[in-house]
Design a protein around this motif. Structure first.
Motif, PDB file in Angstrom:
ATOM      1  N   PHE A 208      31.109  26.266  -5.218  1.00  0.00           N
ATOM      2  CA  PHE A 208      29.745  26.767  -5.363  1.00  0.00           C
ATOM      3  C   PHE A 208      28.837  25.700  -5.956  1.00  0.00           C
ATOM      4  CE2 PHE A 208      26.468  28.772  -7.981  1.00  0.00           C
ATOM      5  CZ  PHE A 208      25.756  29.435  -6.994  1.00  0.00           C
ATOM      6  N   GLN A 209      29.351  24.959  -6.923  1.00  0.00           N
ATOM      7  CA  GLN A 209      28.545  23.900  -7.540  1.00  0.00           C
ATOM      8  C   GLN A 209      28.212  22.797  -6.536  1.00  0.00           C
ATOM      9  OE1 GLN A 209      27.134  24.109 -10.477  1.00  0.00           O
ATOM     10  NE2 GLN A 209      28.099  26.089 -10.743  1.00  0.00           N
ATOM     11  N   ILE A 210      29.163  22.460  -5.677  1.00  0.00           N
ATOM     12  CA  ILE A 210      28.898  21.449  -4.647  1.00  0.00           C
ATOM     13  C   ILE A 210      27.823  21.952  -3.673  1.00  0.00           C
ATOM     14  CG2 ILE A 210      29.892  20.308  -2.616  1.00  0.00           C
ATOM     15  CD1 ILE A 210      32.439  19.918  -4.235  1.00  0.00           C
ATOM     16  N   LEU A 211      27.912  23.227  -3.284  1.00  0.00           N
ATOM     17  CA  LEU A 211      26.882  23.788  -2.411  1.00  0.00           C
ATOM     18  C   LEU A 211      25.515  23.789  -3.092  1.00  0.00           C
ATOM     19  CD1 LEU A 211      28.730  26.798  -0.757  1.00  0.00           C
ATOM     20  CD2 LEU A 211      28.003  24.669   0.322  1.00  0.00           C
ATOM     21  N   ASP A 212      25.487  24.065  -4.384  1.00  0.00           N
ATOM     22  CA  ASP A 212      24.241  24.051  -5.141  1.00  0.00           C
ATOM     23  C   ASP A 212      23.649  22.645  -5.171  1.00  0.00           C
ATOM     24  OD1 ASP A 212      22.232  25.246  -6.813  1.00  0.00           O
ATOM     25  OD2 ASP A 212      23.203  24.261  -8.532  1.00  0.00           O
ATOM     26  N   ILE A 213      24.483  21.648  -5.388  1.00  0.00           N
ATOM     27  CA  ILE A 213      24.012  20.259  -5.390  1.00  0.00           C
ATOM     28  C   ILE A 213      23.463  19.885  -4.013  1.00  0.00           C
ATOM     29  CG2 ILE A 213      24.773  17.855  -5.539  1.00  0.00           C
ATOM     30  CD1 ILE A 213      26.757  18.778  -7.698  1.00  0.00           C
ATOM     31  N   TYR A 214      24.182  20.280  -2.963  1.00  0.00           N
ATOM     32  CA  TYR A 214      23.732  19.980  -1.606  1.00  0.00           C
ATOM     33  C   TYR A 214      22.381  20.624  -1.323  1.00  0.00           C
ATOM     34  CZ  TYR A 214      23.475  19.978   3.452  1.00  0.00           C
ATOM     35  OH  TYR A 214      23.050  19.828   4.743  1.00  0.00           O
ATOM     36  N   TRP A 215      22.228  21.888  -1.691  1.00  0.00           N
ATOM     37  CA  TRP A 215      20.968  22.590  -1.437  1.00  0.00           C
ATOM     38  C   TRP A 215      19.826  21.926  -2.191  1.00  0.00           C
ATOM     39  CZ3 TRP A 215      17.181  25.234  -4.064  1.00  0.00           C
ATOM     40  CH2 TRP A 215      16.329  25.989  -3.281  1.00  0.00           C
ATOM     41  N   LYS A 216      20.061  21.586  -3.453  1.00  0.00           N
ATOM     42  CA  LYS A 216      19.011  20.940  -4.236  1.00  0.00           C
ATOM     43  C   LYS A 216      18.673  19.562  -3.680  1.00  0.00           C
ATOM     44  CE  LYS A 216      19.811  23.311  -8.548  1.00  0.00           C
ATOM     45  NZ  LYS A 216      20.342  23.226  -9.920  1.00  0.00           N
ATOM     46  N   ASN A 217      19.674  18.855  -3.181  1.00  0.00           N
ATOM     47  CA  ASN A 217      19.419  17.535  -2.620  1.00  0.00           C
ATOM     48  C   ASN A 217      18.593  17.636  -1.341  1.00  0.00           C
ATOM     49  OD1 ASN A 217      19.661  14.705  -2.478  1.00  0.00           O
ATOM     50  ND2 ASN A 217      21.325  14.903  -1.006  1.00  0.00           N
ATOM     51  N   GLU A 218      18.853  18.645  -0.522  1.00  0.00           N
ATOM     52  CA  GLU A 218      18.102  18.813   0.717  1.00  0.00           C
ATOM     53  C   GLU A 218      16.662  19.248   0.469  1.00  0.00           C
ATOM     54  OE1 GLU A 218      18.900  18.189   3.967  1.00  0.00           O
ATOM     55  OE2 GLU A 218      20.632  17.185   3.077  1.00  0.00           O
ATOM     56  N   HIS A 219      16.416  19.957  -0.624  1.00  0.00           N
ATOM     57  CA  HIS A 219      15.081  20.485  -0.879  1.00  0.00           C
ATOM     58  C   HIS A 219      14.348  19.737  -1.988  1.00  0.00           C
ATOM     59  CE1 HIS A 219      17.105  23.722   1.280  1.00  0.00           C
ATOM     60  NE2 HIS A 219      15.906  23.973   1.769  1.00  0.00           N
ATOM     61  N   ARG A 220      14.867  18.612  -2.389  1.00  0.00           N
ATOM     62  CA  ARG A 220      14.223  17.807  -3.426  1.00  0.00           C
ATOM     63  C   ARG A 220      13.133  16.955  -2.786  1.00  0.00           C
ATOM     64  NH1 ARG A 220      18.429  14.391  -5.700  1.00  0.00           N
ATOM     65  NH2 ARG A 220      19.086  16.314  -6.665  1.00  0.00           N
ATOM     66  N   LEU A 221      12.059  16.752  -3.515  1.00  0.00           N
ATOM     67  CA  LEU A 221      10.999  15.876  -3.020  1.00  0.00           C
ATOM     68  C   LEU A 221      11.503  14.434  -3.047  1.00  0.00           C
ATOM     69  CD1 LEU A 221       7.921  17.401  -4.861  1.00  0.00           C
ATOM     70  CD2 LEU A 221       8.537  17.676  -2.466  1.00  0.00           C
ATOM     71  N   LYS A 222      11.331  13.757  -1.950  1.00  0.00           N
ATOM     72  CA  LYS A 222      11.779  12.373  -1.856  1.00  0.00           C
ATOM     73  C   LYS A 222      10.699  11.462  -2.447  1.00  0.00           C
ATOM     74  CE  LYS A 222      15.326  13.494   0.726  1.00  0.00           C
ATOM     75  NZ  LYS A 222      16.339  14.195   0.033  1.00  0.00           N
ATOM     76  N   CYS A 223      11.155  10.474  -3.167  1.00  0.00           N
ATOM     77  CA  CYS A 223      10.227   9.543  -3.796  1.00  0.00           C
ATOM     78  C   CYS A 223      10.586   8.135  -3.308  1.00  0.00           C
ATOM     79  CB  CYS A 223      10.335   9.644  -5.308  1.00  0.00           C
ATOM     80  SG  CYS A 223       9.102   8.659  -6.169  1.00  0.00           S
ATOM     81  N   THR A 224      10.207   7.855  -2.086  1.00  0.00           N
ATOM     82  CA  THR A 224      10.548   6.553  -1.514  1.00  0.00           C
ATOM     83  C   THR A 224       9.324   5.767  -1.081  1.00  0.00           C
ATOM     84  OG1 THR A 224      10.832   7.605   0.631  1.00  0.00           O
ATOM     85  CG2 THR A 224      12.810   7.312  -0.697  1.00  0.00           C
ATOM     86  N   SER A 225       8.177   6.375  -1.102  1.00  0.00           N
ATOM     87  CA  SER A 225       6.970   5.686  -0.633  1.00  0.00           C
ATOM     88  C   SER A 225       6.352   4.856  -1.747  1.00  0.00           C
ATOM     89  CB  SER A 225       5.962   6.706  -0.107  1.00  0.00           C
ATOM     90  OG  SER A 225       5.514   7.517  -1.170  1.00  0.00           O
ATOM     91  N   GLU A 226       5.289   4.158  -1.411  1.00  0.00           N
ATOM     92  CA  GLU A 226       4.588   3.307  -2.379  1.00  0.00           C
ATOM     93  C   GLU A 226       3.742   4.119  -3.350  1.00  0.00           C
ATOM     94  OE1 GLU A 226       5.056   0.059  -2.589  1.00  0.00           O
ATOM     95  OE2 GLU A 226       6.471   0.161  -0.940  1.00  0.00           O
ATOM     96  N   ILE A 227       3.514   5.394  -3.045  1.00  0.00           N
ATOM     97  CA  ILE A 227       2.664   6.237  -3.893  1.00  0.00           C
ATOM     98  C   ILE A 227       3.356   6.572  -5.213  1.00  0.00           C
ATOM     99  CG2 ILE A 227       1.449   8.453  -4.001  1.00  0.00           C
ATOM    100  CD1 ILE A 227       1.301   8.330  -0.930  1.00  0.00           C
TER     101      ILE A 227
END
Length: 129
Positions: A54-73
């Motif tokens: 369950f914890q692995i699924l929770d990590i996966y879900w949070k990773n998929e729905h996390r805001l990505k911070c890869t741009s120059e902004i």
């Protein structure tokens, strides 16, 4: 949320201690009693497998729905915080996998010891005949 990871970390630590206890050389009678005690504890301790899953699924879900911070902004502090959460997620996945793997190892060690004990009894009966 941190309580779940503390619980899982302590569970992994206990599993490591039990695995070491099962694998160190000891007298036959002591080994037999340790294996029988751990075998009794194994079934209730199975909760760690679905909990870690369950914890692995929770990590996966949070990773998929996390805001990505890869741009120059993104600022440097936002990028650092994003990387820190990634490192924490990776650490927690490793912790979950270790919990499941150690449980399986302890289970197999107990089964091997019980099988060796059973085979020794069979050999003893054959020698008596």
């Amino acid at each position: 949320m941190a309580l779940q990871w503390v619980l899982l970390a302590y569970t992994v630590a206990v599993e490591v201690a039990v695995a070491i206890l099962l694998t160190i050389p000891s007298p036959k009678l002591l080994k037999k009693r340790i294996v029988s005690l751990i075998s009794l504890i194994l079934q209730p301790a199975l909760f760690v497998v679905p909990f870690a899953g369950f914890q692995i699924l929770d990590i996966y879900w949070k990773n998929e729905h996390r805001l990505k911070c890869t741009s120059e902004i993104c600022t440097a502090s936002e990028r650092d915080r994003y990387e820190k959460t990634n490192y924490k997620a990776q650490r927690n996945v490793i912790l979950c996998v270790c919990a499941c793997l150690l449980y399986w190892c302890i289970y197999r060690i107990c089964k091997y010891n019980q099988e060796i004990e059973r085979l020794e009894e069979v050999e003893k009966r054959y020698k008596e005949q």
